[in-house]
Write a protein that holds these residues in place. Sequence first.
Motif, PDB file in Angstrom:
ATOM      1  N   LEU A   9       0.828  -1.204   0.000  1.00 32.61           N
ATOM      2  CA  LEU A   9       0.000   0.000   0.000  1.00 32.61           C
ATOM      3  C   LEU A   9       0.861   1.252   0.000  1.00 32.61           C
ATOM      4  N   ARG A  10       1.904   1.238   0.820  1.00 38.21           N
ATOM      5  CA  ARG A  10       2.787   2.403   0.890  1.00 38.21           C
ATOM      6  C   ARG A  10       3.465   2.642  -0.458  1.00 38.21           C
ATOM      7  N   SER A  25       3.729  15.544  -1.840  1.00 37.18           N
ATOM      8  CA  SER A  25       2.650  16.362  -1.292  1.00 37.18           C
ATOM      9  C   SER A  25       1.303  15.708  -1.570  1.00 37.18           C
ATOM     10  N   PHE A  26       0.372  16.040  -0.720  1.00 37.10           N
ATOM     11  CA  PHE A  26      -0.977  15.489  -0.845  1.00 37.10           C
ATOM     12  C   PHE A  26      -1.954  16.623  -1.111  1.00 37.10           C
ATOM     13  N   PRO A  27      -3.071  16.309  -1.755  1.00 41.31           N
ATOM     14  CA  PRO A  27      -4.090  17.350  -1.920  1.00 41.31           C
ATOM     15  C   PRO A  27      -4.647  17.743  -0.552  1.00 41.31           C
ATOM     16  N   LYS A  28      -5.116  18.962  -0.442  1.00 39.71           N
ATOM     17  CA  LYS A  28      -5.667  19.432   0.831  1.00 39.71           C
ATOM     18  C   LYS A  28      -6.924  18.639   1.171  1.00 39.71           C
ATOM     19  N   PRO A  29      -7.141  18.380   2.477  1.00 41.11           N
ATOM     20  CA  PRO A  29      -8.360  17.669   2.879  1.00 41.11           C
ATOM     21  C   PRO A  29      -9.604  18.488   2.552  1.00 41.11           C
ATOM     22  N   VAL A  52     -12.691  11.309  -5.493  1.00 37.57           N
ATOM     23  CA  VAL A  52     -12.288  12.532  -4.795  1.00 37.57           C
ATOM     24  C   VAL A  52     -12.112  12.235  -3.306  1.00 37.57           C
ATOM     25  N   LEU A  53     -13.048  11.497  -2.715  1.00 35.57           N
ATOM     26  CA  LEU A  53     -12.936  11.149  -1.297  1.00 35.57           C
ATOM     27  C   LEU A  53     -11.669  10.356  -1.022  1.00 35.57           C
ATOM     28  N   VAL A  54     -11.358   9.408  -1.885  1.00 37.92           N
ATOM     29  CA  VAL A  54     -10.151   8.597  -1.707  1.00 37.92           C
ATOM     30  C   VAL A  54      -8.904   9.459  -1.841  1.00 37.92           C
ATOM     31  N   GLU A  55      -8.838  10.260  -2.878  1.00 41.96           N
ATOM     32  CA  GLU A  55      -7.651  11.090  -3.122  1.00 41.96           C
ATOM     33  C   GLU A  55      -7.421  12.095  -2.004  1.00 41.96           C
ATOM     34  N   ARG A  56      -8.484  12.696  -1.513  1.00 41.61           N
ATOM     35  CA  ARG A  56      -8.344  13.724  -0.492  1.00 41.61           C
ATOM     36  C   ARG A  56      -8.034  13.150   0.889  1.00 41.61           C
ATOM     37  N   ASN A  57      -8.205  11.820   1.071  1.00 47.09           N
ATOM     38  CA  ASN A  57      -7.880  11.200   2.350  1.00 47.09           C
ATOM     39  C   ASN A  57      -6.541  10.469   2.315  1.00 47.09           C
ATOM     40  N   MET A  58      -5.765  10.684   1.259  1.00 46.05           N
ATOM     41  CA  MET A  58      -4.453  10.038   1.153  1.00 46.05           C
ATOM     42  C   MET A  58      -3.514  10.465   2.276  1.00 46.05           C
ATOM     43  N   ARG A  59      -3.640  11.690   2.744  1.00 46.27           N
ATOM     44  CA  ARG A  59      -2.802  12.173   3.841  1.00 46.27           C
ATOM     45  C   ARG A  59      -3.012  11.303   5.080  1.00 46.27           C
ATOM     46  N   LEU A  60      -4.279  10.981   5.373  1.00 45.57           N
ATOM     47  CA  LEU A  60      -4.598  10.125   6.512  1.00 45.57           C
ATOM     48  C   LEU A  60      -4.050   8.717   6.310  1.00 45.57           C
ATOM     49  N   VAL A  61      -4.212   8.194   5.114  1.00 48.01           N
ATOM     50  CA  VAL A  61      -3.706   6.853   4.801  1.00 48.01           C
ATOM     51  C   VAL A  61      -2.186   6.804   4.992  1.00 48.01           C
ATOM     52  N   ALA A  62      -1.486   7.798   4.493  1.00 50.90           N
ATOM     53  CA  ALA A  62      -0.032   7.840   4.641  1.00 50.90           C
ATOM     54  C   ALA A  62       0.370   7.940   6.095  1.00 50.90           C
ATOM     55  N   HIS A  63      -0.358   8.697   6.870  1.00 53.28           N
ATOM     56  CA  HIS A  63      -0.071   8.831   8.300  1.00 53.28           C
ATOM     57  C   HIS A  63      -0.240   7.486   9.007  1.00 53.28           C
ATOM     58  N   ILE A  64      -1.312   6.787   8.698  1.00 54.29           N
ATOM     59  CA  ILE A  64      -1.571   5.485   9.313  1.00 54.29           C
ATOM     60  C   ILE A  64      -0.497   4.481   8.920  1.00 54.29           C
ATOM     61  N   ILE A  65      -0.125   4.483   7.657  1.00 54.67           N
ATOM     62  CA  ILE A  65       0.910   3.560   7.191  1.00 54.67           C
ATOM     63  C   ILE A  65       2.243   3.867   7.859  1.00 54.67           C
ATOM     64  N   LYS A  66       2.563   5.133   7.964  1.00 48.70           N
ATOM     65  CA  LYS A  66       3.825   5.530   8.580  1.00 48.70           C
ATOM     66  C   LYS A  66       3.880   5.105  10.047  1.00 48.70           C
ATOM     67  N   LYS A  67       2.770   5.215  10.750  1.00 50.77           N
ATOM     68  CA  LYS A  67       2.693   4.822  12.154  1.00 50.77           C
ATOM     69  C   LYS A  67       2.816   3.316  12.330  1.00 50.77           C
TER      70      LYS A  67
END
Length: 68
Positions: A9-10, A25-29, A52-67
Motif C-alpha cells: 500500500l505504501r 505532497s498530498f491534496p488538501k483535505p 475525490v474522497l479517496v484522493e483527499r484522504n491520502m494524507r490520513l492513509v499515509a499517516h496510518i501507514i507511517k505509524k
Amino acid sequence: MLSTVMLLLRGSLFLSLHLAGNAGSFPKPLNAEEEQMYLARCAEGDLDARNVLVERNMRLVAHIIKKG
C-alpha cells in the motif's frame, strides 16, 4: 502478511503520487461541507465523488501507514 500488505500500500501510494506529479505532497483535505456533498454523491453511486474522497484522504492513509 499484514506488514507485506502495508508495504504494498505504501509503495502504491507513493507511486500514484509520483505519477500524479505531486511527489511528496498530498491534496488538501476536504472541509466538512465538501465532504458531506461528496459522501452523498458517492452514496448515489457517483464514482467520481468516490475518487475525490479517496484522493483527499491520502494524507490520513499515509499517516496510518507511517505509524504502522
